[in-house]
Design an enzyme around this catalytic site. Structure first.
Site, mmCIF file in Angstrom:
data_model
loop_
_atom_site.group_PDB
_atom_site.id
_atom_site.type_symbol
_atom_site.label_atom_id
_atom_site.label_comp_id
_atom_site.label_asym_id
_atom_site.label_seq_id
_atom_site.Cartn_x
_atom_site.Cartn_y
_atom_site.Cartn_z
ATOM 1 N N ARG A 132 5.123 -12.676 9.779
ATOM 2 C CA ARG A 132 5.862 -11.478 9.391
ATOM 3 C C ARG A 132 7.190 -11.397 10.163
ATOM 4 N NH1 ARG A 132 3.777 -6.190 9.619
ATOM 5 N NH2 ARG A 132 1.940 -6.973 8.585
ATOM 6 N N LYS B 138 4.387 1.039 9.515
ATOM 7 C CA LYS B 138 4.575 2.261 8.742
ATOM 8 C C LYS B 138 4.014 3.469 9.486
ATOM 9 C CE LYS B 138 3.098 0.276 4.887
ATOM 10 N NZ LYS B 138 2.664 0.033 3.501
ATOM 11 N N GLU C 289 0.872 -1.162 0.000
ATOM 12 C CA GLU C 289 0.000 0.000 0.000
ATOM 13 C C GLU C 289 0.917 1.221 0.000
ATOM 14 O OE1 GLU C 289 -2.696 0.276 3.320
ATOM 15 O OE2 GLU C 289 -3.396 2.238 2.637
HETATM 16 P P1 ATP Z 1 2.936 -2.120 8.006
HETATM 17 O O1 ATP Z 1 2.259 -2.946 9.048
HETATM 18 O O2 ATP Z 1 4.385 -1.948 8.211
HETATM 19 O O3 ATP Z 1 2.270 -0.838 7.738
HETATM 20 P P2 ATP Z 1 1.610 -3.381 5.886
HETATM 21 O O4 ATP Z 1 1.359 -4.825 5.949
HETATM 22 O O5 ATP Z 1 0.461 -2.539 6.191
HETATM 23 O O6 ATP Z 1 2.876 -3.023 6.728
HETATM 24 P P3 ATP Z 1 1.702 -3.294 3.069
HETATM 25 O O7 ATP Z 1 2.125 -2.177 2.198
HETATM 26 O O8 ATP Z 1 0.292 -3.690 3.071
HETATM 27 O O9 ATP Z 1 2.169 -2.922 4.519
HETATM 28 O O10 ATP Z 1 2.631 -4.548 2.831
HETATM 29 C C1 ATP Z 1 2.955 -5.052 1.568
HETATM 30 C C2 ATP Z 1 3.341 -6.486 1.721
HETATM 31 O O11 ATP Z 1 4.437 -6.634 2.599
HETATM 32 C C3 ATP Z 1 2.202 -7.295 2.299
HETATM 33 O O12 ATP Z 1 2.096 -8.496 1.567
HETATM 34 C C4 ATP Z 1 2.616 -7.531 3.710
HETATM 35 O O13 ATP Z 1 2.079 -8.716 4.197
HETATM 36 C C5 ATP Z 1 4.134 -7.566 3.606
HETATM 37 N N1 ATP Z 1 4.731 -7.189 4.866
HETATM 38 C C6 ATP Z 1 4.523 -6.058 5.566
HETATM 39 N N2 ATP Z 1 5.216 -6.070 6.721
HETATM 40 C C7 ATP Z 1 5.895 -7.242 6.749
HETATM 41 C C8 ATP Z 1 6.788 -7.866 7.679
HETATM 42 N N3 ATP Z 1 7.127 -7.270 8.818
HETATM 43 N N4 ATP Z 1 7.293 -9.089 7.375
HETATM 44 C C9 ATP Z 1 6.967 -9.677 6.232
HETATM 45 N N5 ATP Z 1 6.130 -9.160 5.318
HETATM 46 C C10 ATP Z 1 5.591 -7.956 5.561
HETATM 47 MG MG MG Z 2 -1.272 -3.719 4.737
#
Ligand code: ATP
Ligand code: MG
Length: 569
Positions: free
Chosen positions: A267, A277, A41
């Site tokens: 994760r 984020k 995102e």
């Molecule tokens: P955050 O919680 O840091 O805001 P998010 O999951 O909301 O992260 P996205 O932009 O939706 O951020 O993530 C893109 C991809 O990266 C998704 O498939 C998500 O599952 C993966 N991802 C995000 N954080 C991690 C992590 N700590 N370890 C592994 N994969 C991750």
């Molecule tokens: Mg997300």
């Protein structure tokens, strides 16, 4: 850049996702295709957790001869920005991956997603609900109690269709109505209790502008975007496990061109850092770091600026593995991987961080020798360079003690050390500033026979020190970094607000360091081992007339110690 470290599938250590794909290849499921996607995102910069997901998704595609798409999940216009869209592409590319022509946006599918929604309505699978967000929440029930049905749940199809079209046309206020899936208000899975699929929201979207005032929810847009791209294995993190029934429900109830399979993994969590984020954004907005690319940040941009090589980050992501069980990786292990890579690849140079002037009283005034120095003992192909040597040098202030304990083997009055690539010297006298009593200069004698020779028997020379020629050295700024947070888990409840756990000493700036003359012209991003001090890269903002170096990582491998301790337990 080093050639890719991805090996053919058979040679890679397996993990459960590879096992699933291997089984699919045997059974012929997905027509033996592997097509993954990385779906960020665009609401912030990518971090090391995303790097894990990137390496996994692009890595699987590479290994199995498949494809991986980059898709922006841009369904939430209020938080998303073009700056993030650009940084994400830069970061994925820098990590070494290529989506070729497959750059997609969920917003590209808004029209198609809308048509799928009408299809759901026509088939009695979705309805327009007039309840407010608060009312929806109240009727949803709890883990132990079933939810209650919305009074709008049994609206006739025609009325739903009419209202949904008018939602799109902008006839209703933000938040006044939603489109909801008609699934099961008594499902034990809360995600299945008539989840909202569309909401009304007047917000400027960074790509579609004001074309839409209704936006699809992630749980609806995601499976259908996967289906439209004919993704085979939709890899996501564990918190989506409970959403999988909804993922499958969406695929089962509209006429999708393909049925991807969702697979969840744990994760990445890491000690001494935060990875959401939202929290990283707060650090940036509150000015607690210099920006998303502050070298202390766990962002990919921060790690790049700090000098972490992409190859080492990929190795780290491979070694931590992929599992279903959440765990926390030690930050020291990431540093270990960085160090291990740099040990093989970084040229060795000499830089004095806290200079102390040294005069070799028996060395001729005007004489300059050019001494040969190897660039990397770990890599003979790195070649050699010539270093100027003269009567006046700078050495590290901490390599001298006026009144040393017995175990101090560096310089002290009467004691000897070897200068790297040069002579053995003996300290004869420490000159002090009469006003402050501070040592400002050492007067030493060089053993002019000792260069390249064994230490003569009967003399104690235990330490080899780094130095630079005072007449040739270049002054530089050096930035030393410590952990950004003091606590292993900065987010733990007892710590209160996570910013209270910030390390006030995470950045130390040293001015007036003295570096080898050759370093003045090293371009931003170049990385070196400063002998005995660690690995340092040239900062992105460095200039020839004011060189700036970041300490990427020190030489002390705390991970090796931890691993040893664990092994002996
Ligand atoms: P955050 O919680 O840091 O805001 P998010 O999951 O909301 O992260 P996205 O932009 O939706 O951020 O993530 C893109 C991809 O990266 C998704 O498939 C998500 O599952 C993966 N991802 C995000 N954080 C991690 C992590 N700590 N370890 C592994 N994969 C991750
Ligand atoms: Mg997300």
């Amino acid at each position: 850049m080093e050639t890719r470290d991805t090996k053919p599938a058979g040679e890679m250590p397996s993990h459960f996702i590879r096992d699933i794909i291997d089984a699919d290849q045997t059974s012929g499921k997905h027509g033996n295709r592997v097509h993954t996607r990385f779906p960020p995102e665009p609401n912030g910069y990518l971090h090391i957790g995303h790097a894990k997901s990137i390496c996994l998704n692009f890595g699987l595609a590479l290994q199995y001869g498949g494809l991986c798409n980059l898709r922006f999940d841009d369904t939430n216009p209020t938080k998303e920005e073009v700056e993030y869209v650009e940084s994400i592409q830069e970061d994925v590319r820098w990590l070494g991956f290529d989506w070729e022509e497959r750059l997609f946006y969920a917003s590209d599918y808004f029209e198609q997603l809308y048509r799928f929604a009408e299809e759901l309505i026509v088939n009695g699978k979705a309805y327009v609900c007039d309840l407010s967000a608060e009312e929806v929440r109240q009727l949803r029930g709890t883990l132990t109690e079933p939810g209650r049905e919305s009074p709008y749940r049994d609206r006739p199809v025609e009325e739903n269709l009419d209202l949904f079209r008018r939602m799109r046309a902008g006839e209703f206020e933000d938040g006044s109505r939603t489109l909801r899936a008609r699934i099961d208000m008594s499902s034990p899975n809360l995600n299945m209790r008539d989840p909202v699929l569309y909401r009304i929201l007047r917000a400027e979207h960074h790509r579609t502008g004001d074309a839409w005032c209704i936006y699809p929810m992630y749980d609806y847009a995601h499976p259908l975007s996967d289906a439209l791209e004919k993704i085979t294995h939709s890899v996501c993190t564990l918190e989506f496990e409970d959403h999988r029934p909804l993922y499958d429900w969406c695929l089962d109830n509209v006429s999708v061109p393909y049925k991807p399979q969702q697979i969840e993994f744990a994760r990445l969590n890491m000690t001494y850092t935060v990875m959401s984020k939202r929290k990283l954004l707060r650090l940036v907005q509150e000015g607690r770091v210099s920006g998303w690319d502050d070298p202390r940040m766990p962002t990919i941009a921060g790690m790049r600026r700090r000098g972490y090589p992409p190859e080492a980050i990929r190795t780290f992501c491979e070694r931590i593995g992929v599992a279903k069980v959440p765990s926390t990786v030690d930050f020291a292990f990431l540093e270990h991987c960085i160090r291990e890579y740099l040990n093989r690849h970084a040229p060795r140079v000499m830089a004095v961080l806290e200079p102390l002037r040294v005069v070799l009283t028996n060395y001729p005034q005007e004489k300059i020798e050019w001494l040969e120095a190897e660039n990397n003992p770990e890599d003979p192909s790195a070649g050699k360079r010539l270093l100027p040597f003269g009567r006046e040098l700078f050495m590290e202030r901490e390599d001298f003690m006026e009144d040393p304990p017995k175990k101090f083997y560096r310089l002290a009055p009467g004691r000897e050390v070897r200068l790297k690539h040069a002579y053995i010297i003996r300290c004869d006298e420490a000159v002090k500033d009469p006003a402050t009593g501070k040592v400002v200069e050492l007067r030493c004698t060089a053993d002019l026979e000792s260069r390249g020779a064994e230490v003569p028997s009967g003399r104690s020379v235990k330490v080899t020190c780094h130095w630079v020629s005072a007449a040739h050295a270049v002054p530089a700024e050096v930035r030393l970094y410590e952990k950004l947070f003091l606590k292993e888990n900065p987010e733990s409840a007892e710590g209160g607000d996570f910013v209270e756990n910030l390390n006030p000493d995470s950045l130390k700036v040293l001015e007036g360091c003295m570096v080898e003359p050759g370093l003045a012209s090293a371009g931003p991003g170049r990385i070196f081992q400063f002998m005995r001090q660690g690995y340092f890269n040239v900062d992105a903002g460095s200039r020839a007339d004011h060189p700036v170096f970041n300490r990427t990582v020190s030489l002390k491998d705390t991970w090796a110690k931890i691993a040893q301790k664990q092994a002996s337990q």
